[in-house]
Design a protein around this motif. Structure first.
Motif, PDB file in Angstrom:
ATOM      1  N   ILE A   1      -6.392   4.877  -8.035  1.00 26.58           N
ATOM      2  CA  ILE A   1      -5.485   5.718  -8.579  1.00 26.58           C
ATOM      3  C   ILE A   1      -6.073   6.728  -9.465  1.00 26.58           C
ATOM      4  O   ILE A   1      -6.923   6.836  -9.946  1.00 26.58           O
ATOM      5  CB  ILE A   1      -4.459   4.898  -9.634  1.00 26.58           C
ATOM      6  N   TYR A   2      -5.245   7.981  -9.583  1.00 26.77           N
ATOM      7  CA  TYR A   2      -5.790   9.289 -10.454  1.00 26.77           C
ATOM      8  C   TYR A   2      -4.442   9.509 -11.006  1.00 26.77           C
ATOM      9  O   TYR A   2      -3.312   9.970 -10.433  1.00 26.77           O
ATOM     10  CB  TYR A   2      -6.242  10.182  -9.633  1.00 26.77           C
TER      11      TYR A   2
ATOM     12  N   ALA B   1      -9.153   8.348 -13.374  1.00 25.80           N
ATOM     13  CA  ALA B   1      -9.276   7.824 -12.373  1.00 25.80           C
ATOM     14  C   ALA B   1     -10.016   6.300 -12.130  1.00 25.80           C
ATOM     15  O   ALA B   1     -11.056   6.224 -12.835  1.00 25.80           O
ATOM     16  CB  ALA B   1     -10.090   8.715 -11.314  1.00 25.80           C
TER      17      ALA B   1
ATOM     18  N   MET C   1     -13.905  13.185  -5.976  1.00 26.93           N
ATOM     19  CA  MET C   1     -12.688  12.552  -6.378  1.00 26.93           C
ATOM     20  C   MET C   1     -11.358  13.380  -6.194  1.00 26.93           C
ATOM     21  O   MET C   1     -10.224  12.750  -5.610  1.00 26.93           O
ATOM     22  CB  MET C   1     -12.535  12.372  -7.813  1.00 26.93           C
ATOM     23  N   HIS C   2     -11.268  14.506  -6.423  1.00 22.46           N
ATOM     24  CA  HIS C   2     -10.076  15.440  -6.167  1.00 22.46           C
ATOM     25  C   HIS C   2     -10.023  15.440  -4.714  1.00 22.46           C
ATOM     26  O   HIS C   2      -8.512  15.294  -4.204  1.00 22.46           O
ATOM     27  CB  HIS C   2     -10.374  16.882  -6.957  1.00 22.46           C
TER      28      HIS C   2
ATOM     29  N   ASP D   1      -7.957  12.246  -4.199  1.00 22.68           N
ATOM     30  CA  ASP D   1      -6.694  12.091  -4.484  1.00 22.68           C
ATOM     31  C   ASP D   1      -6.000  13.000  -3.489  1.00 22.68           C
ATOM     32  O   ASP D   1      -4.452  12.451  -3.317  1.00 22.68           O
ATOM     33  CB  ASP D   1      -6.642  12.629  -5.887  1.00 22.68           C
ATOM     34  N   LYS D   2      -6.339  14.008  -3.141  1.00 20.60           N
ATOM     35  CA  LYS D   2      -5.511  14.867  -2.116  1.00 20.60           C
ATOM     36  C   LYS D   2      -5.200  14.140  -1.078  1.00 20.60           C
ATOM     37  O   LYS D   2      -4.054  14.271  -0.546  1.00 20.60           O
ATOM     38  CB  LYS D   2      -6.139  16.118  -2.168  1.00 20.60           C
TER      39      LYS D   2
ATOM     40  N   GLN E   1      -2.384  11.447  -1.626  1.00 19.75           N
ATOM     41  CA  GLN E   1      -1.081  11.646  -2.035  1.00 19.75           C
ATOM     42  C   GLN E   1      -0.028  11.429  -0.791  1.00 19.75           C
ATOM     43  O   GLN E   1       0.994  11.098  -1.220  1.00 19.75           O
ATOM     44  CB  GLN E   1      -1.154  13.306  -2.097  1.00 19.75           C
TER      45      GLN E   1
ATOM     46  N   LYS F   1       1.539   7.549  -1.268  1.00 23.02           N
ATOM     47  CA  LYS F   1       2.225   7.301  -2.340  1.00 23.02           C
ATOM     48  C   LYS F   1       3.720   7.845  -2.696  1.00 23.02           C
ATOM     49  O   LYS F   1       3.983   8.835  -2.134  1.00 23.02           O
ATOM     50  CB  LYS F   1       1.326   8.178  -3.799  1.00 23.02           C
TER      51      LYS F   1
ATOM     52  N   ASP G   1       3.774   8.652  -8.692  1.00 22.19           N
ATOM     53  CA  ASP G   1       2.494   9.022  -9.198  1.00 22.19           C
ATOM     54  C   ASP G   1       1.665   8.006  -9.479  1.00 22.19           C
ATOM     55  O   ASP G   1       0.272   7.909  -9.636  1.00 22.19           O
ATOM     56  CB  ASP G   1       2.742   9.924 -10.433  1.00 22.19           C
TER      57      ASP G   1
END
Length: 139
Positions: free
Chosen positions: A53-54, A59, A76-77, A80-81, A84, A87, A90
């Protein structure tokens, strides 16, 4: 105040029991096969499988045995992308499989004893729709 709320939220999520049946889940495989995997076994990176989770500048990767803070960087980004689409909210955690360096946190910082710096993203697991474990906090 935000950090305290976020830490309390994450702890609540981690403490709650969760029954994951990953054998029936769809898996998105990102990575290499064959000889490249064998060569990677000697590169010093650690394979980690857990829930990622971020949220709100923090994170976290929760494995079955440990909770890691995740170093916030380009990789990490990227992860996260990629999570998405899986999810609904959020605050949803998504099961992932990564390879990275485990490093101790600096003594003057709050958080979990170890951090993971993501070096490679291997798999992203689609959440099981039958898993209805939801923690929501209201006003």
């Amino acid at each position: 105040m935000k950090k305290t709320f976020f830490i309390a939220f994450i702890l609540t999520v981690f403490i709650s029991c969760k029954n994951n049946n990953k054998s029936e889940q769809e898996v998105t495989t990102i990575g290499a096969d064959g000889q490249e995997k064998t060569a990677k076994l000697n590169d010093g990176l650690t394979l980690l499988k857990g829930d990622f989770i971020y949220f709100a500048d923090a994170a976290v990767l929760q494995t079955q045995t440990e909770v890691y803070g995740v170093v916030i960087d380009k990789k990490m980004h990227e992860l996260d992308k990629k999570v998405q689409p899986y999810k609904k909210e959020d605050t949803d955690m998504v099961s992932v499989e990564i390879r990275g360096n485990i490093i101790p946190k600096p003594e003057n910082e709050e958080g979990w004893p170890f951090r993971v710096e993501i070096k490679e993203i291997l798999n992203i697991y689609k959440p099981n729709p039958e898993d209805n474990t939801v923690v929501k906090l209201g006003n």
